[in-house]
Design a protein around this motif. Structure first.
Motif, PDB file in Angstrom:
ATOM      1  N   GLU A  16       0.852  -1.436   0.103  1.00  0.00           N
ATOM      2  CA  GLU A  16      -0.202   0.084  -0.338  1.00  0.00           C
ATOM      3  C   GLU A  16       1.041   1.073  -0.153  1.00  0.00           C
ATOM      4  O   GLU A  16       0.737   2.419  -0.319  1.00  0.00           O
ATOM      5  CB  GLU A  16      -0.684   0.125   1.160  1.00  0.00           C
ATOM      6  CG  GLU A  16      -2.094  -1.090   0.461  1.00  0.00           C
ATOM      7  CD  GLU A  16      -2.998  -1.178   2.606  1.00  0.00           C
ATOM      8  OE1 GLU A  16      -2.576  -0.079   2.992  1.00  0.00           O
ATOM      9  OE2 GLU A  16      -4.189  -1.967   2.281  1.00  0.00           O
ATOM     10  N   GLU A  69       3.984   1.956  -0.811  1.00  0.00           N
ATOM     11  CA  GLU A  69       4.267   1.333  -2.145  1.00  0.00           C
ATOM     12  C   GLU A  69       3.336   3.034  -3.434  1.00  0.00           C
ATOM     13  O   GLU A  69       3.774   3.338  -4.874  1.00  0.00           O
ATOM     14  CB  GLU A  69       5.360   0.335  -2.998  1.00  0.00           C
ATOM     15  CG  GLU A  69       6.406  -0.492  -2.639  1.00  0.00           C
ATOM     16  CD  GLU A  69       6.681  -1.397  -3.038  1.00  0.00           C
ATOM     17  OE1 GLU A  69       5.548  -2.172  -3.903  1.00  0.00           O
ATOM     18  OE2 GLU A  69       7.264  -2.004  -2.416  1.00  0.00           O
ATOM     19  N   ARG A  70       1.807   1.923  -3.657  1.00  0.00           N
ATOM     20  CA  ARG A  70       1.299   2.424  -4.341  1.00  0.00           C
ATOM     21  C   ARG A  70       0.957   3.442  -3.893  1.00  0.00           C
ATOM     22  O   ARG A  70       0.572   4.813  -5.449  1.00  0.00           O
ATOM     23  CB  ARG A  70      -0.116   1.751  -4.606  1.00  0.00           C
ATOM     24  CG  ARG A  70      -0.013   0.009  -4.132  1.00  0.00           C
ATOM     25  CD  ARG A  70      -1.734  -0.723  -4.211  1.00  0.00           C
ATOM     26  NE  ARG A  70      -1.275  -2.017  -4.613  1.00  0.00           N
ATOM     27  CZ  ARG A  70      -1.869  -2.989  -4.243  1.00  0.00           C
ATOM     28  NH1 ARG A  70      -2.995  -2.705  -3.422  1.00  0.00           N
ATOM     29  NH2 ARG A  70      -1.774  -4.268  -4.775  1.00  0.00           N
ATOM     30  N   ASP A  71       0.487   4.352  -2.963  1.00  0.00           N
ATOM     31  CA  ASP A  71       0.768   5.752  -2.853  1.00  0.00           C
ATOM     32  C   ASP A  71       1.459   6.613  -3.141  1.00  0.00           C
ATOM     33  O   ASP A  71       1.845   6.953  -3.759  1.00  0.00           O
ATOM     34  CB  ASP A  71       0.298   6.615  -0.769  1.00  0.00           C
ATOM     35  CG  ASP A  71      -0.514   5.320  -1.048  1.00  0.00           C
ATOM     36  OD1 ASP A  71      -1.775   4.702  -1.323  1.00  0.00           O
ATOM     37  OD2 ASP A  71      -0.422   5.179   0.670  1.00  0.00           O
TER      38      ASP A  71
END
Length: 145
Positions: free
Chosen positions: A141, A143-145
């Motif tokens: 999560e 890394e996605r942000d």
């Protein structure tokens, strides 16, 4: 009668006009030839530009293919490494299976008993699995942000 013949006068007058007409025809022919050559060169220039564009597209496709082949090569090396380790894995399984007691052929033993399993080769602790999974999901999560 005049001292100048009429014919020679008219022929002298016609000579320069014929020379001028032949000069203009020659210059018109030259300009037509030059215009044809210019249009030919323009067409050649357009073809060269198209060839340059196609060559650039081919070069970019070749670079993409090079990257894909490098990835494939790396993957092949990884697979070769894994396959080279299978020999050791199979040998370890064979050694563990050799330590098993041989099933007796007595008729006194119950038929419902399953065949003995080989010794456990790898033990993976499962008590920390939910914590590790939550930690891995949190990292994804972030890394996605």
């Amino acid at each position: 009668m005049s001292a100048f013949p009429t014919r020679s006068f008219s022929s002298h007058m016609r000579q320069p006009s014929l020379a001028a007409a032949s000069t203009s025809t020659a210059s018109t022919g030259q300009s037509t030839a030059l215009a044809a050559r210019v249009s030919e060169k323009k067409a050649e220039l357009e073809n060269l530009k198209e060839l340059r564009n196609l060559s650039a597209a081919l070069a970019s496709q070749m670079e993409a293919l090079e990257q894909k082949l490098a990835t494939l090569s790396d993957g092949t090396e990884a697979i070769a490494l894994v396959l080279s380790n299978w020999h050791n894995v199979l040998r370890a399984i064979n050694m563990a299976s050799a330590k098993l007691p041989k099933p007796s052929t007595d008729e006194s033993s119950p038929v419902d008993d399953p065949a003995p399993l080989p010794q456990t080769l790898v033990r993976i602790p499962t008590e920390h699995a939910p914590t590790l999974q939550a930690h891995a999901e949190g990292a994804l999560e972030e890394e996605r942000d």
